[in-house]
Design a protein around this motif. Sequence first.
Motif, PDB file in Angstrom:
ATOM      1  N   PRO A   1      -4.194  -0.399 -45.381  1.00 42.28           N
ATOM      2  CA  PRO A   1      -5.652  -0.539 -45.463  1.00 42.28           C
ATOM      3  C   PRO A   1      -6.100  -1.912 -45.955  1.00 42.28           C
ATOM      4  O   PRO A   1      -7.095  -2.455 -45.462  1.00 42.28           O
ATOM      5  CB  PRO A   1      -6.048   0.568 -46.442  1.00 42.28           C
TER       6      PRO A   1
ATOM      7  N   THR B   1      -8.407  -4.189 -43.597  1.00 44.18           N
ATOM      8  CA  THR B   1      -9.728  -4.579 -44.097  1.00 44.18           C
ATOM      9  C   THR B   1      -9.911  -6.080 -44.021  1.00 44.18           C
ATOM     10  O   THR B   1     -10.969  -6.580 -43.616  1.00 44.18           O
ATOM     11  CB  THR B   1      -9.913  -4.100 -45.543  1.00 44.18           C
TER      12      THR B   1
ATOM     13  N   LEU C   1      -8.878   1.847 -39.834  1.00 42.96           N
ATOM     14  CA  LEU C   1      -9.076   2.165 -41.246  1.00 42.96           C
ATOM     15  C   LEU C   1      -9.715   3.540 -41.417  1.00 42.96           C
ATOM     16  O   LEU C   1      -9.333   4.310 -42.305  1.00 42.96           O
ATOM     17  CB  LEU C   1      -9.954   1.096 -41.901  1.00 42.96           C
TER      18      LEU C   1
ATOM     19  N   GLN D   1      -7.260   6.219 -41.113  1.00 47.05           N
ATOM     20  CA  GLN D   1      -6.330   6.319 -42.238  1.00 47.05           C
ATOM     21  C   GLN D   1      -6.991   6.845 -43.511  1.00 47.05           C
ATOM     22  O   GLN D   1      -6.320   7.378 -44.388  1.00 47.05           O
ATOM     23  CB  GLN D   1      -5.717   4.945 -42.541  1.00 47.05           C
ATOM     24  N   ALA D   2      -8.293   6.652 -43.639  1.00 49.75           N
ATOM     25  CA  ALA D   2      -8.970   6.911 -44.908  1.00 49.75           C
ATOM     26  C   ALA D   2      -9.050   8.402 -45.204  1.00 49.75           C
ATOM     27  O   ALA D   2      -9.436   9.205 -44.349  1.00 49.75           O
ATOM     28  CB  ALA D   2     -10.367   6.301 -44.885  1.00 49.75           C
ATOM     29  N   ASP D   3      -8.691   8.770 -46.439  1.00 46.55           N
ATOM     30  CA  ASP D   3      -8.798  10.155 -46.883  1.00 46.55           C
ATOM     31  C   ASP D   3     -10.085  10.398 -47.667  1.00 46.55           C
ATOM     32  O   ASP D   3     -10.609  11.513 -47.666  1.00 46.55           O
ATOM     33  CB  ASP D   3      -7.601  10.531 -47.767  1.00 46.55           C
ATOM     34  N   ASP D   4     -10.560   9.368 -48.329  1.00 41.86           N
ATOM     35  CA  ASP D   4     -11.744   9.512 -49.170  1.00 41.86           C
ATOM     36  C   ASP D   4     -13.012   9.526 -48.297  1.00 41.86           C
ATOM     37  O   ASP D   4     -13.238   8.589 -47.526  1.00 41.86           O
ATOM     38  CB  ASP D   4     -11.813   8.360 -50.168  1.00 41.86           C
TER      39      ASP D   4
ATOM     40  N   ALA E   1     -15.223   6.415 -48.741  1.00 37.19           N
ATOM     41  CA  ALA E   1     -14.648   5.235 -48.100  1.00 37.19           C
ATOM     42  C   ALA E   1     -14.860   5.293 -46.591  1.00 37.19           C
ATOM     43  O   ALA E   1     -15.212   4.285 -45.956  1.00 37.19           O
ATOM     44  CB  ALA E   1     -13.162   5.135 -48.420  1.00 37.19           C
ATOM     45  N   ARG E   2     -14.655   6.488 -46.007  1.00 40.34           N
ATOM     46  CA  ARG E   2     -14.876   6.630 -44.563  1.00 40.34           C
ATOM     47  C   ARG E   2     -16.329   6.346 -44.196  1.00 40.34           C
ATOM     48  O   ARG E   2     -16.618   5.705 -43.183  1.00 40.34           O
ATOM     49  CB  ARG E   2     -14.486   8.035 -44.100  1.00 40.34           C
TER      50      ARG E   2
END
Length: 335
Positions: free
Chosen positions: A266, A270, A292, A295-298, A301-302
């Motif tokens: 990430p 970024t 990204l 990949q993002a779990d939060d 953040a997404r």
Amino acid sequence: MSLLFRILAPTLVGIAAALAAESPPPAAKAPDFGRRVQILPHAPDAPPAASLDADAVTLTPAQKLLYDTMLLVQDESYAEAIPKLEAVIRMDPSLVAAWADLGWCYWRTGRVADAETLWNQLLKLNPESAVPYNLLAQIELDRHNLEAAEARLRKSLELDPDPFEIRYALALALAWQARTFDALPLLQQLIREEPDRVDVRIELARALRATQQYEEAAAQWAQVCAVLPDLPEHRRAYAACLLASGDLDAARREARQAADQDGDSPASLTLLADVAEVADRPEEAIAELQALIDQADDPIARSRLRQRLAANLRRLHDRDPDRFPLDRIIAQCRL
């Protein structure tokens, strides 16, 4: 000065990690300038400790025991060395090396309070020596008591202004207090003295970046990456400085190499998106941002990444509405 005196003169040896051939830790770490004390001189032709024949010179019983114990410390047999070093100090309290090594052994066996007590006793006995200030400063650094560590280090340098590791530790203590402008001239002087010290060069590059001297920082990171080419975190820092200084092609190249090295992390993706946005290449930015998002779990953040993605899609729509209709932008905003 007699040979015996030169051999037996206790010398504090600073030991910051030599990183020219090894990978440094991700975060800066203070030099272990209190870790080892040896009774051999610094002269290049001096024999290593293990090769010194203690019977070749006349040693007092305390000096002989100190020599034997020094080998245990070098072998990291700290628990075995402790009672012997305690005996050395009882026999001859003037042997500063014994105090330093005993405190270090206490430290390595989890007895930090005992090390501090011992080194404070050494300070009372020998307040005009830089050694106890160096040792106590290491404890303060370990506790993150940066102002106290700075005071100890400055007092040490008043008594002995030359040791490289002590000046380096002071520079780190200043930088960790966000006093980067105070640390910077120290780091610049240190790298002039020892240009092969990659750990110092890394801290110099960070200080230059923190003071917004991006071109100078990029020059330092270039040298770091030349010596340590396989560390993506350093290559990202290099790319970020190139980006800030306006060298977009070089920034993209280094960021892409960092992403290749760390499997499109990430952080690297970024940075690639940042480069693409600054370079006004929204199609490239979209590709990195979509990766990204995947990949993002939060969820927060997404959401932020989708905002950036939608902004780039809008830029593309403004340029070519037929190819980039508003539907995709609306879809991103609804997710």
